[in-house]
Motif scaffolding. Structure first.
Motif, short mmCIF file in Angstrom:
data_model
loop_
_atom_site.label_atom_id
_atom_site.label_comp_id
_atom_site.label_asym_id
_atom_site.label_seq_id
_atom_site.Cartn_x
_atom_site.Cartn_y
_atom_site.Cartn_z
N ALA A 179 -2.61 15.15 -10.05
CA ALA A 179 -1.60 14.91 -9.02
C ALA A 179 -0.19 15.05 -9.57
N ARG A 180 0.71 15.55 -8.73
CA ARG A 180 2.12 15.67 -9.07
C ARG A 180 2.83 14.41 -8.63
N PRO A 181 3.46 13.66 -9.54
CA PRO A 181 4.17 12.44 -9.12
C PRO A 181 5.46 12.79 -8.40
N MET A 182 5.72 12.07 -7.30
CA MET A 182 6.93 12.29 -6.52
C MET A 182 7.52 10.94 -6.11
N ARG A 204 0.83 2.38 -3.19
CA ARG A 204 0.55 3.54 -4.02
C ARG A 204 -0.48 4.40 -3.31
N GLU A 205 -0.20 5.69 -3.21
CA GLU A 205 -1.15 6.61 -2.60
C GLU A 205 -1.35 7.83 -3.50
N GLY A 236 -4.45 9.20 -10.39
CA GLY A 236 -3.94 10.40 -9.75
C GLY A 236 -3.50 11.44 -10.75
N LEU A 237 -2.76 11.02 -11.77
CA LEU A 237 -2.28 11.96 -12.78
C LEU A 237 -3.45 12.61 -13.51
#
Length: 284
Positions: A42-45, A152-153, A37-38
């Motif tokens: 993707a922005r980790p939240m 994890r999504e 994702g990164l």
């Protein structure tokens, strides 16, 4: 000394524990999936473990998934005195509880859509989260079927093409990674009832599936899901470029289910961990 395994500890309750070996492999898998994702931007939240039941109801959650729903309610400090804890059966009576205004979500992505409600987003928004999820099941079995588990999504919010391309790219990643770790996965169409059963969108879902699961033997360990503009409309998430409702899609990994599949395939923690370590480098 008797050694217990995560497959047996708490298995009948749906709440198994993990020792050092399982914890290491779970973190390794989550780091791998988060890394995908990164790398895609993707922005980790980090999301809360509970959500307002009213918000979930607004998303038709309790109409579409009543069989999975788990709720949380605090004790009523007065009524608990007349309805004490039932030690014989191991629970509090409903009379001893305040109204259940909190829900324990069955998937990580619900919190993402609610977090973005009322906001405009870029056409290519990506978010990645790992949350505790909860599902009532007819039975529980080790790491295969649990009451509480981690998911994890990687979630896409934005233009229709962005949501569709997200699933295409991650389907290829899942296939490549599964082959690298020695898991033979079967991809099957599944159905999530995000749309009214009698509506035109429900017909479209039957013609064009919105969910595909990746199964190892009989167990779904990952899925790719498109919701079209359902959550965009319900949560008033709009595109900065057009003002129209955002489209969404997500890729989901049930971490404990991956542990179960890998240890069954490779025979133990050490071999399963080595398979992931060997595969992670070229796939991430």
């Amino acid at each position: 000394m008797t050694v217990t395994t995560p497959e047996t500890v708490g298995a009948t309750r749906g709440l198994p524990s993990l020792g050092p070996e399982g914890t290491r492999l779970l973190r390794l898998l989550d780091d791998t999936f988060e890394g995908w994702g990164l790398a895609a931007g993707a922005r980790p939240m980090t999301m809360p473990p509970l959500l307002p039941a009213a918000d979930l109801a607004r998303l038709d959650y309790y109409d579409n998934f009543p069989h999975q729903a788990v709720l949380a309610a605090p004790l009523d400090l007065e009524k608990r005195l007349t309805s004490p804890f039932d030690a014989e059966h191991g629970h509090w009576a409903p009379a001893a509880l305040e109204p259940a205004g909190l829900g324990l979500p069955s998937a990580s992505c619900y919190a993402v859509y609610l977090d973005h409600q009322g906001r405009q987003v870029a056409d290519d928004t990506l978010v990645t989260v790992c949350s505790w999820c909860f599902r009532k099941e007819t039975h529980y079995e080790g790491m295969r079927r649990q009451l509480g588990f981690r998911m994890r999504e990687v979630v896409a919010i934005g233009a229709r093409g962005h949501a569709e391309d997200h699933l295409t790219a991650f389907t290829a990643r899942v296939d490549a990674f599964a082959e690298a770790v020695g898991l033979s996965l079967r991809k099957e169409a599944a159905c999530d009832p995000f749309f009214d059963k009698g509506g035109s969108k429900a017909l479209l879902q039957r013609l064009t599936p919105v969910k595909y699961e990746f199964l190892y033997e009989d167990l779904a360990i990952a899925s790719v899901n498109t919701h079209r503009n359902f959550f965009g409309e319900r949560c008033d998430i709009t595109l900065a470029s057009t003002g129209g409702p955002a489209f969404t899609s997500c890729v989901a990994f049930g971490l404990e289910r991956w542990l179960s599949a890998l240890t069954r395939r490779h025979g133990g923690w050490e071999a399963a961990t080595r398979a992931v370590l060997d595969a992670a480098g070229p796939v991430i």
